[in-house]
Design an enzyme around this catalytic site. Structure first.
Site, short mmCIF file in Angstrom:
data_model
loop_
_atom_site.label_atom_id
_atom_site.label_comp_id
_atom_site.label_asym_id
_atom_site.label_seq_id
_atom_site.Cartn_x
_atom_site.Cartn_y
_atom_site.Cartn_z
N SER A 42 -27.06 -0.77 -108.77
CA SER A 42 -28.35 -0.85 -108.36
C SER A 42 -28.16 -1.60 -106.83
O SER A 42 -29.19 -1.60 -106.25
CB SER A 42 -29.18 -1.65 -109.46
OG SER A 42 -28.55 -3.00 -109.69
N ASP A 339 -33.84 -10.95 -107.82
CA ASP A 339 -33.67 -11.85 -108.98
C ASP A 339 -32.53 -12.49 -108.99
O ASP A 339 -31.72 -12.42 -107.67
CB ASP A 339 -33.96 -11.17 -110.28
CG ASP A 339 -32.81 -9.73 -110.28
OD1 ASP A 339 -31.72 -10.20 -109.75
OD2 ASP A 339 -33.00 -9.05 -111.03
N HIS A 342 -29.41 -10.01 -107.70
CA HIS A 342 -29.66 -9.01 -106.74
C HIS A 342 -29.78 -9.70 -105.48
O HIS A 342 -30.70 -10.74 -105.47
CB HIS A 342 -30.75 -8.02 -107.07
CG HIS A 342 -30.36 -7.06 -108.14
ND1 HIS A 342 -30.82 -7.53 -109.60
CD2 HIS A 342 -29.57 -5.78 -108.29
CE1 HIS A 342 -30.20 -6.64 -110.34
NE2 HIS A 342 -29.76 -5.39 -109.61
#
Length: 428
Positions: A42, A339, A342
């Site tokens: 991600s 968050d 990340h």
């Protein structure tokens, strides 16, 4: 040698000291040219879609300018290891000379995966380390990585068994073949054939339950078994295999039994999977390696969670010289805009090197220039600088001859200009 006794040698000493501290290795991942590729999750997945009100792409550690480069294969929530073994699959595919990996965290101790209720997650961490060691080693020699399915031919009536799963993950590589109904126990030899074709080399799992396995409820004998698995190359007569050796089981009183995997690099050919006892296992997926290249180490960025979630160091353990350069930051991962996991500032800085080419990639980092540096590049690739080290007590400069020649040329030009100006003004 540079000594401070004459004007010319003084100039050389000054030049040496200007060089000192210049062109330091940068703690980044980068590339020598445009022939590179990144495998990620991600933190480099530009296609991820969310609806929680965060700014677009704020989850990335990758610079968004690279989203349309065509040099990224990444999937949120996934990893090469996860896709290789489980039904949660993403078709990672990519090709390049300089390969970068920034993934792996999506299978970690925080997930706590075990095949069996009384299994051992540490065994899966060992599997993870062995898997990435093989991938890194091979991708220093090959340009292309992709996944392929492996079909098999089994002569019995038993069907595949899904015995290795937890609440979120179900193993489907390797495939396990159930016990044949006409046998009272698992004490029999079973085999199946499979073919590897279409790639230069294949990474496949050879797995077994390392310990004392107890038969299922369908096993009337209710005995314990010692797993034994092997693959036999029928074309060249080579056997790969291992037997279980640990004194562990799959009960509350005797825990620890879980799947142990070796990751074989096999050439194309016809193979036979053989089990001498317990469940027959054979590969259902393989990593396809294609297009050999001149040896070029891969670059691996540490893939970990923030400190609020447990991580592991398996990619670091797998990344060994000479086939791999490991890059990390000294601080805990600290997500910023999205968050906790990340958007870390330091990892964004580390990946920012993918925005530009460098002259040299080495164990210490990337060198922007190819002339001189205060550090000798270890295991350097590309056009690497020569080191210039100065001793403070007795100034001695160890230098690459080329910069000194250039300095001499520049000094010669300067002398000619001075002479020309003197003549010009004198004549005036």
């Amino acid at each position: 040698m540079c000594i401070a006794m004459a004007p010319r040698t003084l100039l050389l000493l000054i030049x040496c000291q200007l060089v000192f501290g210049f062109n330091e290795p940068l703690n980044i991942v980068s590339h020598l040219n445009d022939d590179w590729f990144l495998f990620g999750d991600s933190r480099s997945d530009c296609t991820y879609v969310e609806n929680n009100g965060h700014p677009k792409l704020d989850w990335l550690d990758l610079d968004p300018k690279l989203c349309n480069s065509g040099k990224i294969s990444a999937k949120s929530g996934n990893s090469l290891f996860r896709s290789f073994h489980f039904t949660d699959f993403y078709n990672y595919t990519g090709e390049g000379d300089q390969i970068v990996f920034y993934e792996g965290v999506n299978f970690s101790p925080s997930h706590g995966f075990k095949c069996l209720a009384h299994g051992d997650n540490k065994r899966w961490m060992g599997n993870k380390a062995r898997f990435y060691a093989r991938v890194y080693e091979k991708m220093a020699q090959y340009r292309s990585l992709s996944f392929v399915n492996v079909s098999y031919a089994y002569g019995g009536n038993a069907k595949p068994a899904s015995i290795c799963k937890d609440n979120t993950l179900t193993l489907n590589n390797p495939t396990f073949i159930s016990k044949e109904s006409n046998y009272v126990d698992y004490y029999y030899e079973s085999e199946a054939n499979f073919t590897l074709e279409g790639c230069d080399e294949f990474i496949v799992p050879l797995c077994g339950f390392n310990g004392h396995s107890k038969g299922s409820s369908s096993d009337a004998a209710n005995k314990y078994y010692t797993d034994s698995q092997s693959y036999y190359n029928m074309d060249i007569g080579v056997l790969y295999g291992f037997n279980s050796t640990l004194d562990v089981g799959n009960t509350a009183k005797d825990p620890g039994l879980d799947l142990t995997c070796r990751y074989l690099a096999l050439t194309p050919g016809n193979y036979k999977a053989v089990s001498l006892e317990y469940l027959l296992s054979l590969p259902s997926k393989a990593i396809c390696l294609h297009k050999t290249k001149r040896f070029m180490p891969v670059q691996v960025v540490d893939s970990r969670w923030s400190s609020i979630r447990q991580s592991d160091n398996m990619t670091a353990a797998a990344c060994q010289l000479p086939y791999c350069f490991f890059r990390n930051t000294s601080a805990n991962y600290s997500g910023g805009t999205h968050d906790a996991h990340h958007g870390d500032f330091h990892f964004r800085q580390l990946l920012s090197g993918l925005l530009y080419n460098v002259s040299c990639i080495a164990q210490q980092g990337a060198f922007l220039y190819n002339n001189v540096s205060s550090s000798w590049p270890a295991y350097g690739y590309g056009h690497c600088p020569t080191a210039a080290n100065i001793g403070y007590m007795a100034p001695v400069c160890i230098y690459d001859p080329l910069p000194v020649i250039l300095l001499g040329v520049l000094l010669g030009i300067a002398v000619l200009i001075i002479v020309f100006l003197n003549v010009l003004f004198y004549d005036g």
